[in-house]
Write a protein that holds these residues in place. Structure first.
Motif, PDB file in Angstrom:
ATOM      1  N   ASN A 243       0.811  -1.217   0.000  1.00 12.25           N
ATOM      2  CA  ASN A 243       0.000   0.000   0.000  1.00 12.25           C
ATOM      3  C   ASN A 243       0.849   1.273   0.000  1.00 12.25           C
ATOM      4  OD1 ASN A 243       1.000  -0.146   2.579  1.00 12.25           O
ATOM      5  ND2 ASN A 243      -0.930   0.323   3.594  1.00 12.25           N
ATOM      6  N   ARG A 244       2.146   1.145  -0.317  1.00  9.85           N
ATOM      7  CA  ARG A 244       3.025   2.317  -0.393  1.00  9.85           C
ATOM      8  C   ARG A 244       3.345   2.619  -1.853  1.00  9.85           C
ATOM      9  NH1 ARG A 244       8.856   2.870   0.561  1.00  9.85           N
ATOM     10  NH2 ARG A 244       8.891   0.649   1.064  1.00  9.85           N
ATOM     11  N   LEU A 245       3.218   3.876  -2.227  1.00  8.75           N
ATOM     12  CA  LEU A 245       3.473   4.319  -3.592  1.00  8.75           C
ATOM     13  C   LEU A 245       4.459   5.472  -3.579  1.00  8.75           C
ATOM     14  CD1 LEU A 245       2.796   4.670  -6.691  1.00  8.75           C
ATOM     15  CD2 LEU A 245       0.935   6.174  -5.943  1.00  8.75           C
ATOM     16  N   VAL A 246       5.499   5.354  -4.385  1.00  2.00           N
ATOM     17  CA  VAL A 246       6.428   6.455  -4.625  1.00  2.00           C
ATOM     18  C   VAL A 246       6.354   6.784  -6.105  1.00  2.00           C
ATOM     19  CG1 VAL A 246       8.818   7.248  -4.549  1.00  2.00           C
ATOM     20  CG2 VAL A 246       7.961   5.722  -2.770  1.00  2.00           C
ATOM     21  N   SER A 247       6.092   8.023  -6.442  1.00  2.00           N
ATOM     22  CA  SER A 247       6.070   8.437  -7.841  1.00  2.00           C
ATOM     23  C   SER A 247       6.988   9.637  -8.011  1.00  2.00           C
ATOM     24  CB  SER A 247       4.647   8.786  -8.293  1.00  2.00           C
ATOM     25  OG  SER A 247       4.212   9.999  -7.707  1.00  2.00           O
ATOM     26  N   TRP A 248       7.376   9.874  -9.265  1.00  2.00           N
ATOM     27  CA  TRP A 248       8.287  10.987  -9.509  1.00  2.00           C
ATOM     28  C   TRP A 248       8.056  11.593 -10.876  1.00  2.00           C
ATOM     29  CZ3 TRP A 248       9.954   5.914  -8.840  1.00  2.00           C
ATOM     30  CH2 TRP A 248      10.422   5.252  -9.981  1.00  2.00           C
ATOM     31  N   HIS A 249       8.406  12.871 -10.965  1.00  2.00           N
ATOM     32  CA  HIS A 249       8.501  13.581 -12.235  1.00  2.00           C
ATOM     33  C   HIS A 249       9.936  14.039 -12.382  1.00  2.00           C
ATOM     34  CE1 HIS A 249       7.470  16.125 -15.657  1.00  2.00           C
ATOM     35  NE2 HIS A 249       8.260  17.027 -15.116  1.00  2.00           N
ATOM     36  N   GLU A 250      10.645  13.417 -13.343  1.00  2.00           N
ATOM     37  CA  GLU A 250      12.076  13.664 -13.519  1.00  2.00           C
ATOM     38  C   GLU A 250      12.823  13.361 -12.208  1.00  2.00           C
ATOM     39  OE1 GLU A 250      13.078  14.005 -16.433  1.00  2.00           O
ATOM     40  OE2 GLU A 250      11.295  14.651 -17.488  1.00  2.00           O
ATOM     41  N   GLY A 251      13.179  14.382 -11.411  1.00  2.00           N
ATOM     42  CA  GLY A 251      13.905  14.137 -10.172  1.00  2.00           C
ATOM     43  C   GLY A 251      13.172  14.571  -8.927  1.00  2.00           C
ATOM     44  N   THR A 252      11.858  14.825  -9.033  1.00  2.00           N
ATOM     45  CA  THR A 252      11.068  15.280  -7.888  1.00  2.00           C
ATOM     46  C   THR A 252      10.134  14.157  -7.448  1.00  2.00           C
ATOM     47  OG1 THR A 252      11.159  17.565  -8.652  1.00  2.00           O
ATOM     48  CG2 THR A 252       9.471  17.010  -7.036  1.00  2.00           C
ATOM     49  N   LEU A 253      10.266  13.732  -6.181  1.00  2.00           N
ATOM     50  CA  LEU A 253       9.550  12.565  -5.640  1.00  2.00           C
ATOM     51  C   LEU A 253       8.416  12.981  -4.732  1.00  2.00           C
ATOM     52  CD1 LEU A 253      12.275  11.105  -6.421  1.00  2.00           C
ATOM     53  CD2 LEU A 253      11.870   9.661  -4.450  1.00  2.00           C
ATOM     54  N   GLN A 254       7.382  12.121  -4.696  1.00  2.00           N
ATOM     55  CA  GLN A 254       6.332  12.236  -3.698  1.00  2.00           C
ATOM     56  C   GLN A 254       5.945  10.829  -3.252  1.00  2.00           C
ATOM     57  OE1 GLN A 254       3.089  14.391  -5.457  1.00  2.00           O
ATOM     58  NE2 GLN A 254       3.230  13.339  -7.403  1.00  2.00           N
ATOM     59  N   GLU A 255       5.619  10.674  -1.958  1.00  2.00           N
ATOM     60  CA  GLU A 255       5.292   9.376  -1.377  1.00  2.00           C
ATOM     61  C   GLU A 255       3.863   9.381  -0.872  1.00  2.00           C
ATOM     62  OE1 GLU A 255       8.342   7.277   1.016  1.00  2.00           O
ATOM     63  OE2 GLU A 255       9.452   9.149   0.925  1.00  2.00           O
ATOM     64  N   PHE A 256       3.164   8.250  -1.103  1.00  2.00           N
ATOM     65  CA  PHE A 256       1.756   8.145  -0.741  1.00  2.00           C
ATOM     66  C   PHE A 256       1.486   6.836  -0.003  1.00  2.00           C
ATOM     67  CE2 PHE A 256       1.959  10.535  -4.719  1.00  2.00           C
ATOM     68  CZ  PHE A 256       1.173  11.644  -4.452  1.00  2.00           C
ATOM     69  N   ARG A 257       0.410   6.837   0.782  1.00  2.00           N
ATOM     70  CA  ARG A 257      -0.213   5.636   1.293  1.00  2.00           C
ATOM     71  C   ARG A 257      -1.448   5.394   0.424  1.00  2.00           C
ATOM     72  NH1 ARG A 257       2.527   2.460   4.067  1.00  2.00           N
ATOM     73  NH2 ARG A 257       3.098   4.101   5.525  1.00  2.00           N
ATOM     74  N   MET A 258      -1.604   4.163  -0.078  1.00  2.00           N
ATOM     75  CA  MET A 258      -2.667   3.858  -1.021  1.00  2.00           C
ATOM     76  C   MET A 258      -3.719   2.976  -0.350  1.00  2.00           C
ATOM     77  SD  MET A 258      -2.143   2.455  -4.908  1.00  2.00           S
ATOM     78  CE  MET A 258      -1.051   1.134  -4.325  1.00  2.00           C
ATOM     79  N   LEU A 259      -4.981   3.410  -0.371  1.00  2.00           N
ATOM     80  CA  LEU A 259      -6.077   2.640   0.185  1.00  2.00           C
ATOM     81  C   LEU A 259      -6.591   1.626  -0.839  1.00  2.00           C
ATOM     82  CD1 LEU A 259      -8.091   5.401   2.094  1.00  2.00           C
ATOM     83  CD2 LEU A 259      -6.183   3.977   2.886  1.00  2.00           C
ATOM     84  N   ASP A 260      -7.460   0.725  -0.397  1.00  2.00           N
ATOM     85  CA  ASP A 260      -7.957  -0.338  -1.269  1.00  2.00           C
ATOM     86  C   ASP A 260      -8.692   0.192  -2.489  1.00  2.00           C
ATOM     87  OD1 ASP A 260      -6.890  -2.234   0.402  1.00  2.00           O
ATOM     88  OD2 ASP A 260      -8.765  -2.636   1.465  1.00  2.00           O
ATOM     89  N   ASP A 261      -9.337   1.346  -2.356  1.00  2.00           N
ATOM     90  CA  ASP A 261     -10.076   1.912  -3.487  1.00  2.00           C
ATOM     91  C   ASP A 261      -9.205   2.794  -4.366  1.00  2.00           C
ATOM     92  OD1 ASP A 261      -9.696   4.118  -1.892  1.00  2.00           O
ATOM     93  OD2 ASP A 261     -11.818   4.671  -1.767  1.00  2.00           O
TER      94      ASP A 261
END
Length: 284
Positions: free
Chosen positions: A175-193
């Motif tokens: 349920n952990r998501l890390v996404s990025w645009h080029e070199g800028t990161l953001q981290e999320f907690r992902m729910l079932d929906d």
């Protein structure tokens, strides 16, 4: 590619996959050759839990080759099937494929492989990843999650779509998501929906473009192109908490060990270090 057999002890060497300059490929466990062919090129290697699945290119045709897991070893290739698309991941007997802007699946059943009806996206696919039984697809506008529906005729089912625009890559771990645009990161907690909650209030900007990611428990290791060199950086909770000392294209953290490739005079060798945490200072 560098991987390990499920459930092996830290004293068991990782498995590495290498293409040979004169054609063919090798699967190695330490110095032991598990497979050595004179033909074919490895396009990708995927740990399906119960087997290693290889995408092999030979004479312009792609095929799926299976090496099943047997205790602490691999069997000889015990399955070969033609591939109708790009192999993007696998889990157990489920195989996920990409066909341009469409995704589909196949299910291995004994000596046969059963196709699963897929879905075409109406926008460009940026990246894909298999995590457990799910296929995640990042598009220009957001993130899709698919699973295989087995009631009736097998087909893939879209579990959800969540808006996540303008991202160039991502990695999912449960349920952990890390996404990025080029070199800028953001981290999320992902729910079932599919709903996303930011773990950190601000984004993290790295000193280069992110090219690849590996998950290591609470850490996310990112290969960052810094001055045209591949540097691996460990990120946790929005902060850089570690850096691999030297550049390396290949890197993976397996039980008890960190493996990385070292190039010297045109030759590539695989090395490892025992994993240990200790405070140290560094600068980005």
């Amino acid at each position: 590619a560098i991987t390990a057999l499920p459930g092996t002890a830290t004293s068991v060497e990782a498995i590495s996959a290498w293409n040979k300059r004169g054609g063919g490929y090798r699967l190695l466990q330490g110095d032991k050759a598990l497979a050595d062919t004179a033909k074919g090129q490895l396009v990708s290697v995927h740990d399906a839990g119960t087997a290693l699945l290889l995408d092999i290119l030979e004479n312009g045709q792609h095929s799926l080759r299976r090496h099943s897991v047997n205790a602490t070893d691999l069997t000889a290739a015990d399955g070969d099937w033609p591939l109708t698309g790009e192999l993007v991941g696998a889990n157990g007997d489920q195989v996920w494929l990409r066909h341009g802007q469409a995704v589909s699946a196949e299910v291995i059943s004994g000596a046969d492989i059963v196709p699963v009806v897929g879905e075409a996206l109406r926008e460009r696919i940026v990246a894909t990843q298999v995590d457990g039984q799910y296929l995640y697809v990042l598009s220009e506008s957001g993130l899709y999650r698919y699973s295989i529906e087995v009631s009736g005729a097998p087909q893939i089912s879209r579990d959800f779509f969540v808006s996540l625009p303008d991202q160039t890559g991502f990695v999912v771990d449960a349920n952990r998501l890390v996404s990025w645009h080029e070199g800028t990161l953001q981290e999320f907690r992902m729910l079932d929906d599919g709903s996303l909650f930011r773990i950190t209030p601000t984004s993290l900007t790295l000193p280069g473009v992110v090219e690849l990611a590996r998950v290591d428990g609470p850490l996310t290791w990112l290969r960052v192109n810094v001055d045209s060199l591949p540097r691996w950086m460990a990120v946790q909770a929005g902060q850089v908490v570690g850096i691999l000392p030297g550049p390396s294209n290949l890197f993976n953290v397996l039980p008890g060990r960190a493996y990385f490739a070292v190039e010297n005079n045109g030759l590539t060798s695989l090395q490892y270090r025992e994993v240990a945490s200790a405070p140290a200072s560094f600068t980005l």
